[in-house]
Design a protein around this motif. Sequence first.
Motif, PDB file in Angstrom:
ATOM      1  N   GLY A   1       0.817  -1.209   0.000  1.00 24.32           N
ATOM      2  CA  GLY A   1       0.000   0.000   0.000  1.00 24.32           C
ATOM      3  C   GLY A   1       0.845   1.251   0.000  1.00 24.32           C
ATOM      4  O   GLY A   1       0.541   2.238  -0.703  1.00 24.32           O
ATOM      5  N   ILE A   2       1.917   1.244   0.789  1.00 24.57           N
ATOM      6  CA  ILE A   2       2.811   2.404   0.862  1.00 24.57           C
ATOM      7  C   ILE A   2       3.584   2.584  -0.441  1.00 24.57           C
ATOM      8  O   ILE A   2       3.758   3.712  -0.935  1.00 24.57           O
ATOM      9  N   ILE A   3       4.053   1.481  -1.033  1.00 21.54           N
ATOM     10  CA  ILE A   3       4.772   1.569  -2.303  1.00 21.54           C
ATOM     11  C   ILE A   3       3.885   2.187  -3.378  1.00 21.54           C
ATOM     12  O   ILE A   3       4.289   3.106  -4.104  1.00 21.54           O
ATOM     13  N   VAL A   4       2.670   1.675  -3.507  1.00 20.12           N
ATOM     14  CA  VAL A   4       1.752   2.182  -4.543  1.00 20.12           C
ATOM     15  C   VAL A   4       1.427   3.652  -4.296  1.00 20.12           C
ATOM     16  O   VAL A   4       1.422   4.469  -5.228  1.00 20.12           O
ATOM     17  N   ALA A   5       1.160   4.020  -3.042  1.00 24.88           N
ATOM     18  CA  ALA A   5       0.806   5.408  -2.723  1.00 24.88           C
ATOM     19  C   ALA A   5       1.943   6.367  -3.045  1.00 24.88           C
ATOM     20  O   ALA A   5       1.727   7.425  -3.649  1.00 24.88           O
ATOM     21  N   GLU A   6       3.176   6.011  -2.656  1.00 27.41           N
ATOM     22  CA  GLU A   6       4.308   6.903  -2.901  1.00 27.41           C
ATOM     23  C   GLU A   6       4.663   6.953  -4.380  1.00 27.41           C
ATOM     24  O   GLU A   6       4.869   8.032  -4.950  1.00 27.41           O
ATOM     25  N   TYR A   7       4.729   5.794  -5.032  1.00 31.73           N
ATOM     26  CA  TYR A   7       5.228   5.753  -6.406  1.00 31.73           C
ATOM     27  C   TYR A   7       4.247   6.362  -7.403  1.00 31.73           C
ATOM     28  O   TYR A   7       4.660   7.049  -8.342  1.00 31.73           O
ATOM     29  N   TRP A   8       2.940   6.129  -7.193  1.00 36.63           N
ATOM     30  CA  TRP A   8       1.970   6.541  -8.196  1.00 36.63           C
ATOM     31  C   TRP A   8       1.111   7.736  -7.783  1.00 36.63           C
ATOM     32  O   TRP A   8       0.492   8.367  -8.645  1.00 36.63           O
ATOM     33  N   VAL A   9       1.040   8.054  -6.488  1.00 36.07           N
ATOM     34  CA  VAL A   9       0.151   9.138  -6.042  1.00 36.07           C
ATOM     35  C   VAL A   9       0.954  10.318  -5.495  1.00 36.07           C
ATOM     36  O   VAL A   9       0.877  11.435  -6.022  1.00 36.07           O
ATOM     37  N   VAL A  10       1.730  10.099  -4.441  1.00 37.33           N
ATOM     38  CA  VAL A  10       2.455  11.186  -3.786  1.00 37.33           C
ATOM     39  C   VAL A  10       3.656  11.624  -4.626  1.00 37.33           C
ATOM     40  O   VAL A  10       3.863  12.815  -4.876  1.00 37.33           O
ATOM     41  N   ARG A  11       4.511  10.677  -4.998  1.00 33.25           N
ATOM     42  CA  ARG A  11       5.604  10.886  -5.952  1.00 33.25           C
ATOM     43  C   ARG A  11       6.598  11.960  -5.523  1.00 33.25           C
ATOM     44  O   ARG A  11       7.099  12.726  -6.336  1.00 33.25           O
ATOM     45  N   ARG A  12       6.913  12.013  -4.230  1.00 34.30           N
ATOM     46  CA  ARG A  12       7.880  13.011  -3.755  1.00 34.30           C
ATOM     47  C   ARG A  12       9.251  12.419  -3.468  1.00 34.30           C
ATOM     48  O   ARG A  12      10.248  13.141  -3.486  1.00 34.30           O
ATOM     49  N   MET A  13       9.325  11.128  -3.183  1.00 29.70           N
ATOM     50  CA  MET A  13      10.608  10.504  -2.866  1.00 29.70           C
ATOM     51  C   MET A  13      11.228   9.797  -4.063  1.00 29.70           C
ATOM     52  O   MET A  13      12.405   9.443  -4.022  1.00 29.70           O
ATOM     53  N   ARG A  14      10.462   9.587  -5.130  1.00 24.51           N
ATOM     54  CA  ARG A  14      10.954   8.790  -6.258  1.00 24.51           C
ATOM     55  C   ARG A  14      11.773   9.594  -7.264  1.00 24.51           C
ATOM     56  O   ARG A  14      12.311   9.042  -8.220  1.00 24.51           O
ATOM     57  N   LYS A  15      11.875  10.925  -7.085  1.00 28.12           N
ATOM     58  CA  LYS A  15      12.564  11.763  -8.058  1.00 28.12           C
ATOM     59  C   LYS A  15      13.987  11.299  -8.349  1.00 28.12           C
ATOM     60  O   LYS A  15      14.398  11.260  -9.515  1.00 28.12           O
ATOM     61  N   PRO A  16      14.804  10.907  -7.328  1.00 29.58           N
ATOM     62  CA  PRO A  16      16.158  10.424  -7.644  1.00 29.58           C
ATOM     63  C   PRO A  16      16.153   9.193  -8.539  1.00 29.58           C
ATOM     64  O   PRO A  16      17.066   9.027  -9.378  1.00 29.58           O
ATOM     65  N   LEU A  17      15.145   8.331  -8.408  1.00 32.41           N
ATOM     66  CA  LEU A  17      15.051   7.174  -9.296  1.00 32.41           C
ATOM     67  C   LEU A  17      14.734   7.622 -10.721  1.00 32.41           C
ATOM     68  O   LEU A  17      15.290   7.076 -11.684  1.00 32.41           O
ATOM     69  N   ASP A  18      13.849   8.594 -10.844  1.00 31.05           N
ATOM     70  CA  ASP A  18      13.526   9.116 -12.179  1.00 31.05           C
ATOM     71  C   ASP A  18      14.771   9.681 -12.862  1.00 31.05           C
ATOM     72  O   ASP A  18      14.968   9.512 -14.073  1.00 31.05           O
ATOM     73  N   GLU A  19      15.616  10.351 -12.096  1.00 29.34           N
ATOM     74  CA  GLU A  19      16.795  11.019 -12.657  1.00 29.34           C
ATOM     75  C   GLU A  19      17.894  10.050 -13.071  1.00 29.34           C
ATOM     76  O   GLU A  19      18.730  10.390 -13.917  1.00 29.34           O
ATOM     77  N   THR A  20      17.935   8.877 -12.472  1.00 27.62           N
ATOM     78  CA  THR A  20      19.016   7.925 -12.761  1.00 27.62           C
ATOM     79  C   THR A  20      18.554   6.714 -13.566  1.00 27.62           C
ATOM     80  O   THR A  20      19.369   5.870 -13.933  1.00 27.62           O
ATOM     81  N   ARG A  21      17.265   6.618 -13.848  1.00 28.03           N
ATOM     82  CA  ARG A  21      16.715   5.432 -14.515  1.00 28.03           C
ATOM     83  C   ARG A  21      17.325   5.214 -15.884  1.00 28.03           C
ATOM     84  O   ARG A  21      17.705   4.098 -16.249  1.00 28.03           O
TER      85      ARG A  21
END
Length: 457
Positions: free
Chosen positions: A355-375
């Motif tokens: 539940g936390i993974i889905v909420a952060e990755y697809w809804v909140v999206r505030r901690m995933r930015k470093p992953l977006d930048e290095t993907r």
Amino acid sequence: MTATTAQKPGKNLGSDDYSLSRVPRDQRLGFWTMLLQWLAQSGSISQFTLGATIGVGMTFGNAFLAFTLGAVILEVVIFAIGLAGMREGLATPMLTRWIGFGRNGSALVSFVIAVSLVGWFGVQNTIFGNSVSALVGGPSWMWCVAAGLAITVLVIFGFRYMALFAKIVTPLFFALVAWSVTNALMDHSIGDLISSPAPGQTIPLAVAATAIAGGYMTGAIVSPEMTRYNRKGSHVFLQSASSMILSEYIVGLTGVLLGHLVKSSEVSHIVLSTSGAFGVIVVLMSTAKINDWNLYGSSLGVVNFFQVVFGKRLHRGAVTVALGLAGTLLSAVGIMTHFTEFLSVLGVAIPPIGGIIVAEYWVVRRMRKPLDETREAGTLPASSPTWVPLSIVIWIAAFCVGKYVTVGIPALNSLATAFVLYSVLGLLGLVRPYGTSALDDEDTVPAAPEATPVGAA
């Protein structure tokens, strides 16, 4: 440190399988290879038994509704989490470093997942040994040792050899089952079985859906262990949906018909009694094919746990040996069956992670930015948050809901609670990371390619 030394090929036992790095794009596997891996998770006698158990207490129509509810819940969870794993090329323990939990929180996640999966590896191995002992004779402990060691050897060499094993076992299993079930049902009217009343005590729809969705929820949460080897998001959806259709509608509902036929949940003998020694071997191999994922997922969790807590980068192959021997030994002496209640409690603790993974990755999206930048570069961010305290609070609250709220499906209750709480608090800016932890140099560079692909397509 170079990419080559990060993997240390040839100096360790088996394959490390990118346990602390992204799976490179050129190491992803083709659609059909991955599809067989998914379908292999649908092929077990236990799913027939589950269908028969539900069939004893429900009409075919109500059982269809229960399997539909369970399949939809699982598919939504698998796709939402599995797609994140595919995009990032990361397994669940590593994904949670940037998605919801932070570095230290990911160690807790890894510990819970590892203990749960290696525990179920031991329990399933015990069931495996007892079944073989009853079918062909010999002491149960001997078969536990043989099965545990065989699965350990397979998992040591990693995902590609597990995929090759699935290519062999999956078609054989379903061909055998189709033949056996057809023989069992050919002298009976399918229409009569479908329209017949439940032969046993009525099972409520919510209870049946709980058994269907809850039983595989842990597998859904750790689906990135598999989907990180996918090439496309559409493949994740098609393969997981195919697995749900086969597992729930074909295998599960066939089990319902068998339950109505024999008026009992004891239907495994229908397959085993009509297939001879070869059939027994295939069925047992299919059981091993499911249990190898318990050991594989546990090894990835332990590698991340030790790297975070002790600063030691362990090779996944060596970890597999240790976990496999421990699980095999405990199953051989019969200890693991006493821990099923404890493992069931852990099963309620794992859905909130999803539940936390889905909420952060697809809804909140505030901690995933470093992953977006290095993907695109195929590397990992140079640092990750150290702690996300409110995520731990949400995790505990969601666990309590799943454990103590008696209405609905416990696994779904805990997952939904975590998703809603994290989404609301995250969008309000209340979920904040604290501290920054640098990754080891070896984790910030692209991993060196593994050995030549085995069974890739």
